[in-house]
Scaffold this motif. Structure first.
Motif, short mmCIF file in Angstrom:
data_model
loop_
_atom_site.label_atom_id
_atom_site.label_comp_id
_atom_site.label_asym_id
_atom_site.label_seq_id
_atom_site.Cartn_x
_atom_site.Cartn_y
_atom_site.Cartn_z
N PHE A 125 0.84 -1.19 0.00
CA PHE A 125 0.00 0.00 0.00
C PHE A 125 0.88 1.24 0.00
O PHE A 125 1.78 1.39 0.83
N ASP A 126 0.62 2.15 -0.94
CA ASP A 126 1.37 3.40 -1.07
C ASP A 126 0.90 4.37 0.01
O ASP A 126 -0.20 4.92 -0.06
N LEU A 127 1.75 4.61 1.01
CA LEU A 127 1.37 5.45 2.13
C LEU A 127 1.24 6.93 1.76
O LEU A 127 0.58 7.69 2.48
N THR A 128 1.84 7.35 0.67
CA THR A 128 1.71 8.76 0.28
C THR A 128 0.27 9.09 -0.12
O THR A 128 -0.10 10.27 -0.18
N ARG A 129 -0.55 8.08 -0.36
CA ARG A 129 -1.97 8.33 -0.63
C ARG A 129 -2.68 8.93 0.58
O ARG A 129 -3.73 9.57 0.44
#
Length: 469
Positions: A125-129
């Motif tokens: 999961f891309d945490l910058t989202r």
């Protein structure tokens, strides 16, 4: 938690609780020492019936802090930059089924998530989202998925090399399954090590400890059910077992963490309390010679509770201890066989018995001092050192009233003139700085302060807690 343990009895509340100072040994209903409760988010808020692991992420762009909590049916993401007013941003649902066990680690602004659920594999999961959530809480989707294994008990990441080590899978006999995550959106199988029993949990480091023979090598410290397993995993095509460490009254070697100088490995046995009647027991290995790990000493706490996950930060060992909650131990004199509990926050009031309820894990690595506790029954807790690390004066000539206060608070003394009053918020930031001359009483306008807990420092010597409502 051991894979085949029965499910625990769960407690779910529909309330969210915020900021409660630890005063006279309690923060609201929770026994404590030296740690204030900033806030709690219940399982009901997360839409789940159980909690498990936790980890954290600090956004390198703006320094915001995020708690990541494993749930029975997914993974929750919470902005805790303001620990008194955390924001539940959303949940990533499980890849397949619900499970008691879920584990999260972070690398290069991505969260990697595994579960004991059949066929789950590893979610990415891309945490910058989380920077751009506009309608919280959202239901997220995974950005990538690795299916080189199905169920997995735990995940270890060496952030220095960009390799993940999945343990407790059906591959490599349950030993570490190597995954190259240097490109987080394209995880790639990189081998494994299946020559030393099932592995339950581990820590992997680029070794810079006292054993010069292994300087600069990538070393795996595994907690392997009945032993500590030390493996050189520098060459993923040819991992080499170095040694095993054993101790007395082994029941289930669960998890361990190195001291920062790499001289000692602190481990917990998850089942020895219930099997042998110990109080919470921690075993400290001397691993200064990686070829010959030996027990340095054992520490037994005052509580009966089962120990679970423990992590080292500086001279402190942060231990999630199920029904006894979070216990913080001073390990500054570990060389001489001494450890001492200095602080605690008990998330499971009423019982410290050896049962599988309460604090599953703790994440103590935020620069702000925020500490995350994930509780099986009661959800996510955010605690931190008692405000400013100061203890309220037990004997003082200064009075503070009313308390709680809303617009005006009066500070007065019959003896000592007021000279200076400083007001600090929960983050330790000074929000008011007032100076006085020859006065014994002052009315302080606090109408512009937000609701919450503050510390008043009077004449640079006396501290008083103030609740603003």
């Amino acid at each position: 938690m051991k894979r085949f343990l029965p499910l625990v009895t769960l407690f779910i509340s529909s309330f969210v609780f915020a900021q409660t100072p630890c005063i006279n040994g309690t923060a609201g209903q929770y026994p404590c020492e030296g740690l204030d409760l900033m806030s709690r988010i219940t399982l009901n808020t997360f839409g789940s019936d159980r909690g498990n692991d936790s980890w954290g992420w600090t956004d390198p762009q703006d320094g915001k802090e995020y708690a990541i909590m494993g749930l029975g049916n997914g993974t929750a993401f919470v902005d805790i930059t303001d620990p008194v007013n955390p924001i539940y941003l959303g949940k990533l649902p499980t890849h397949t089924d619900s499970s008691t066990w879920r584990d999260i680690k972070v690398y290069n602004n991505y969260a990697f998530i595994v579960s004991e659920a059949s066929g789950h594999g590893m979610q990415v999961f891309d945490l910058t989202r989380l920077r751009s959530v506009s309608n919280a809480p959202e239901t997220f989707t995974e950005d990538a998925h690795y299916n080189g294994f199905g169920h997995c008990h735990n995940l270890v990441i060496n952030e220095e090399t960009g390799f993940a080590y999945a343990v407790g899978t059906s591959t490599f006999g349950g030993g570490p399954h190597f995954v190259n995550i240097q490109n987080p959106l394209s995880p790639t199988a990189a081998g494994g090590f299946g020559s030393d029993n099932y592995c339950h949990d581990a820590q992997v480091v680029i070794y810079d400890g006292p054993d010069a023979d292994y300087a600069g090598r990538e070393i795996f410290f595994g907690s392997n059910e009945d032993r500590v397993s030390i493996v050189d995993v520098t060459d993923k095509n040819n991992p080499i077992g170095i040694s095993n460490g054993f101790y007395g009254s082994i029941e289930y070697t669960h998890q361990g963490w190195l001291t920062e100088d790499k001289r000692y490995f602190i481990i917990g046995d998850e089942l020895d309390e219930s099997a042998f009647g110990f109080n919470t027991r921690t075993i400290i290995f001397d691993v200064s010679d990686l070829d010959n790990p030996v027990v340095h000493f054992e520490y037994e706490a005052d509580q009966e509770a089962i120990d679970h996950n423990g992590y080292v930060l500086g001279n402190d060992f942060y231990l999630s201890s199920y029904r006894a909650g979070l216990r913080i131990l001073d390990i500054s004199d570990i060389e001489n066989g001494n450890m001492a509990e200095t602080k605690y926050f008990d998330t499971y009031p009423g019982s410290d018995s050896a049962n599988f309820d309460g604090a599953w894990s703790v994440y103590p690595f935020f620069a702000s001092g925020n500490i995350v506790i994930s509780d099986i029954n009661r959800g996510l807790f955010i605690v931190r050192d008692a405000l400013l690390g100061l203890n309220e004066a037990t004997v003082s000539s200064f009075a503070l009233y009313p308390n709680p206060a809303k617009n005006i608070v009066t500070v007065s003394s019959k003896i000592d003139p007021l000279e200076k009053i400083e007001v600090f918020n929960v983050l330790g930031q000074k929000v008011m700085d007032l100076n006085f001359v020859n006065t014994l009483s002052e009315n302080i306008d606090i109408s512009k302060l937000q609701t919450g807990m503050y510390v008043l420092k009077i004449n640079a010597s006396t501290t008083k807690r103030l609740l603003v409502d």
